[in-house]
Design a protein around this motif. Sequence first.
Motif, PDB file in Angstrom:
ATOM      1  N   CYS A  11      21.086  56.324  35.672  1.00 14.73           N
ATOM      2  CA  CYS A  11      19.637  56.126  35.781  1.00 14.73           C
ATOM      3  C   CYS A  11      19.066  56.210  34.366  1.00 14.73           C
ATOM      4  N   CYS A  14      16.697  59.745  34.211  1.00  9.33           N
ATOM      5  CA  CYS A  14      17.235  61.115  34.234  1.00  9.33           C
ATOM      6  C   CYS A  14      18.724  61.171  33.911  1.00  9.33           C
ATOM      7  N   CYS A  54      16.383  55.701  41.981  1.00  9.49           N
ATOM      8  CA  CYS A  54      17.322  56.771  41.640  1.00  9.49           C
ATOM      9  C   CYS A  54      17.269  57.874  42.709  1.00  9.49           C
ATOM     10  N   SER A  56      18.187  60.792  42.427  1.00 11.05           N
ATOM     11  CA  SER A  56      17.946  62.098  41.827  1.00 11.05           C
ATOM     12  C   SER A  56      16.476  62.296  41.453  1.00 11.05           C
ATOM     13  N   CYS A  57      15.875  61.286  40.796  1.00 10.63           N
ATOM     14  CA  CYS A  57      14.509  61.493  40.298  1.00 10.63           C
ATOM     15  C   CYS A  57      13.492  60.506  40.885  1.00 10.63           C
ATOM     16  N   HIS A  59      13.068  57.435  40.152  1.00 10.44           N
ATOM     17  CA  HIS A  59      12.702  56.370  39.226  1.00 10.44           C
ATOM     18  C   HIS A  59      13.224  55.022  39.749  1.00 10.44           C
TER      19      HIS A  59
HETATM   20 ZN   LIG Z   1      16.948  59.295  37.835  1.00 12.38          ZN
END
Ligand SMILES: [Zn+2]
Length: 246
Positions: A11, A14, A54, A56-57, A59
Amino acid sequence: MLKYDSFYFQCPHCQAWLEGRNLKAELVNEAILYSDGKVLNDNYITTPQKMIMCPSCGHIFWVENPVEPFITFEKPDADVYSWNTWRFFGISFSDNKGKMALVNHYKTFLKKSHYEPKKEIYLRRFLWWAYNDLHRNHQHVRLKYLLNGFMSFGVWHCNRKMILEGEKLFLKNHKDFTENLKRLLALLEKHPEEQIDLELPEIYRELRQFDKAKELLDQVGSRTHFTNEMLRHSKWKDPRVFMVTG
Ligand SMILES: [Zn+2]
């Protein structure tokens, strides 16, 4: 035997690692082709996902060309988000709720920002396919599919219920479906290099403009199973997505 090769990318926001999958080309001939151009191989869609959220974040980023140096084929020495966690934004398609969630993701993306034509075509095509997913295998509701022994009564019955419910949702959202398809049509007519084979007659057919679909199909030089099937469905005035081969 695995039908895909894994690759890995990060990503840009992050730096989390994500696993991607490439279908092995030599196995793609077992594919199922639908009239709207969607191709499935063992339930994997063969068109790569270019827009990624993403896991995880959150985005959102585009992967236009999944090639090195952006990706690597070596598994990194770090935690990796598996393909299922981000593919189609982590949605499960086992019910109509998941299918509608995908529709709503694309609608939100389109509302949120302005995209260059190539990206808008990509998003609108995937929104079109996501709507069609609601009743994509409509032929499976027929008793013939049970009697042919393709599936057990339990599976057939459950599947039938889901497709009929999906058809209701499709009809409920038909105005939005039509608006998206009209916008996609306008973009593709302006950018013919982005068109997939027979995409325009199919769009006219699904917009119920059967005469225009037939007119375009008549201009196609060589007749194939695909063009013949599309002509047949246009003559029946049937606007529903159908399975061409599989
Ligand atoms: Zn990310």
